[in-house]
Design a protein around this motif. Sequence first.
Motif, PDB file in Angstrom:
ATOM      1  N   LYS A  34       0.848  -1.194   0.000  1.00 21.81           N
ATOM      2  CA  LYS A  34       0.000   0.000   0.000  1.00 21.81           C
ATOM      3  C   LYS A  34       0.878   1.236   0.000  1.00 21.81           C
ATOM      4  N   SER A  35       0.634   2.132  -0.952  1.00 21.50           N
ATOM      5  CA  SER A  35       1.439   3.342  -1.055  1.00 21.50           C
ATOM      6  C   SER A  35       1.129   4.307   0.090  1.00 21.50           C
ATOM      7  N   MET A  36       2.183   4.924   0.631  1.00 22.43           N
ATOM      8  CA  MET A  36       2.009   5.815   1.780  1.00 22.43           C
ATOM      9  C   MET A  36       1.707   7.259   1.397  1.00 22.43           C
ATOM     10  N   GLU A  37       1.922   7.631   0.107  1.00 31.30           N
ATOM     11  CA  GLU A  37       1.788   9.036  -0.227  1.00 31.30           C
ATOM     12  C   GLU A  37       0.676   9.287  -1.237  1.00 31.30           C
ATOM     13  N   ALA A  59      -5.213   6.003   4.121  1.00 32.46           N
ATOM     14  CA  ALA A  59      -4.625   4.698   3.805  1.00 32.46           C
ATOM     15  C   ALA A  59      -3.843   4.153   4.990  1.00 32.46           C
ATOM     16  N   LEU A  60      -3.154   5.027   5.720  1.00 31.83           N
ATOM     17  CA  LEU A  60      -2.420   4.607   6.910  1.00 31.83           C
ATOM     18  C   LEU A  60      -3.381   4.055   7.957  1.00 31.83           C
ATOM     19  N   LYS A  61      -4.459   4.773   8.208  1.00 33.59           N
ATOM     20  CA  LYS A  61      -5.444   4.325   9.206  1.00 33.59           C
ATOM     21  C   LYS A  61      -6.067   2.997   8.784  1.00 33.59           C
ATOM     22  N   GLU A  62      -6.393   2.864   7.514  1.00 31.33           N
ATOM     23  CA  GLU A  62      -6.980   1.628   7.006  1.00 31.33           C
ATOM     24  C   GLU A  62      -6.020   0.454   7.185  1.00 31.33           C
ATOM     25  N   GLY A 112      14.122   0.967   7.134  1.00 26.01           N
ATOM     26  CA  GLY A 112      14.354   1.726   5.912  1.00 26.01           C
ATOM     27  C   GLY A 112      13.543   2.987   5.777  1.00 26.01           C
ATOM     28  N   LEU A 113      12.943   3.459   6.852  1.00 26.36           N
ATOM     29  CA  LEU A 113      11.985   4.574   6.777  1.00 26.36           C
ATOM     30  C   LEU A 113      12.636   5.901   6.413  1.00 26.36           C
ATOM     31  N   SER A 114      13.871   6.130   6.813  1.00 25.84           N
ATOM     32  CA  SER A 114      14.602   7.395   6.673  1.00 25.84           C
ATOM     33  C   SER A 114      14.159   8.382   7.755  1.00 25.84           C
ATOM     34  N   VAL A 139       9.073  11.873   9.228  1.00 25.72           N
ATOM     35  CA  VAL A 139       8.757  12.551  10.494  1.00 25.72           C
ATOM     36  C   VAL A 139       7.262  12.829  10.571  1.00 25.72           C
ATOM     37  N   GLU A 140       6.665  13.254   9.469  1.00 23.04           N
ATOM     38  CA  GLU A 140       5.229  13.527   9.449  1.00 23.04           C
ATOM     39  C   GLU A 140       4.439  12.245   9.684  1.00 23.04           C
ATOM     40  N   LEU A 141       4.883  11.158   9.091  1.00 25.20           N
ATOM     41  CA  LEU A 141       4.200   9.882   9.292  1.00 25.20           C
ATOM     42  C   LEU A 141       4.219   9.492  10.770  1.00 25.20           C
ATOM     43  N   MET A 142       5.365   9.687  11.425  1.00 22.03           N
ATOM     44  CA  MET A 142       5.462   9.359  12.852  1.00 22.03           C
ATOM     45  C   MET A 142       4.578  10.283  13.692  1.00 22.03           C
TER      46      MET A 142
END
Length: 313
Positions: free
Chosen positions: A81-84, A94-97, A110-112, A118-121
């Motif tokens: 599933k694409s994160m962006e 999509a993250l919540k799903e 591998g998140l960087s 940072v926004e994802l976290m």
Amino acid sequence: MDIELSETINKNAAALGERDKYANKGTYGKLLVIGGSCGMSGAAYLCSLAAFRTGIGMVKVFGPECNRVILQSSLPEAMYKSMELSDGSIDNAALKESVDWADHIVVGPGLSKGTEAVELMRVLGSDDMAEALSSKRMLLYDADALNIISMFINSSGHEADVDNCGRKLLSASEYIVITPHIGEMARLTGLEIAYIKVHQKEVAKAFADKYGVNVVLKDAVTAVALREKTGKAMLIDSGCGAMAKAGSGDVLCGFISGISAVLGDKLNDSIPTAVFLHGRAGCIASDTVGCHSVLAEDIANSAGKAILSCIKQ
């Protein structure tokens, strides 16, 4: 082998050695791996592969679109599933799903430490995500997830929400596992690397007790401090120098996920068992291809033999 660890493996030998004849792919857990960045697809792949090799039933990777073809070509058993979104921002829906779908989550391989990561976290640490994360049977932070959390909890305070976000991430579930190496633990605690190396078990215990999380502090020997065993920790020395290769830590995340699912999410048993089996798999891989030639993938692919070698003792 430590007596307590030996007893743990022995009492779970039946679960490790057999699979329910009437199981389906959902019986042994659904793992979400949140990780990867452009040029860093391997970490999510290795974690996912190792989780499958140790028994997880289903895996979905939530990562950047640039890694989709690589991951689904390398490991077609996993979903992606694409994160962006098209504008490059995090697809929160999509993250919540994906979080709702999973019962085990690994964040970080591998998140960087880029802006998007940072926004994802931040999103994971938000109030909107709190209820979903609290219901997970395992929530593991590794690699850059830990580096970003360390930025949050060691904030100077100029943004109050940053510090709160870090603490929310570390208290999002009763079943949190962190898997730092010595350098990552230094960033989390502010302690010197040399001090942590000498006091590895004590540092792991102190962090586990302070934040109420399960700590797997990786080095040549690994310290495991469990949330429910306040003030106690064990050192597990089952690996070898052949494992000093990129990706070994990502494989360990997969081992912890898979063994947790197989043992019914008893983290007090599954975490030390998985750490021990990871080391044993590394030794088996070394015996197979030679100590200088082991790849992280070889460790993952040796999981089955490692499990069999333990339950036949």
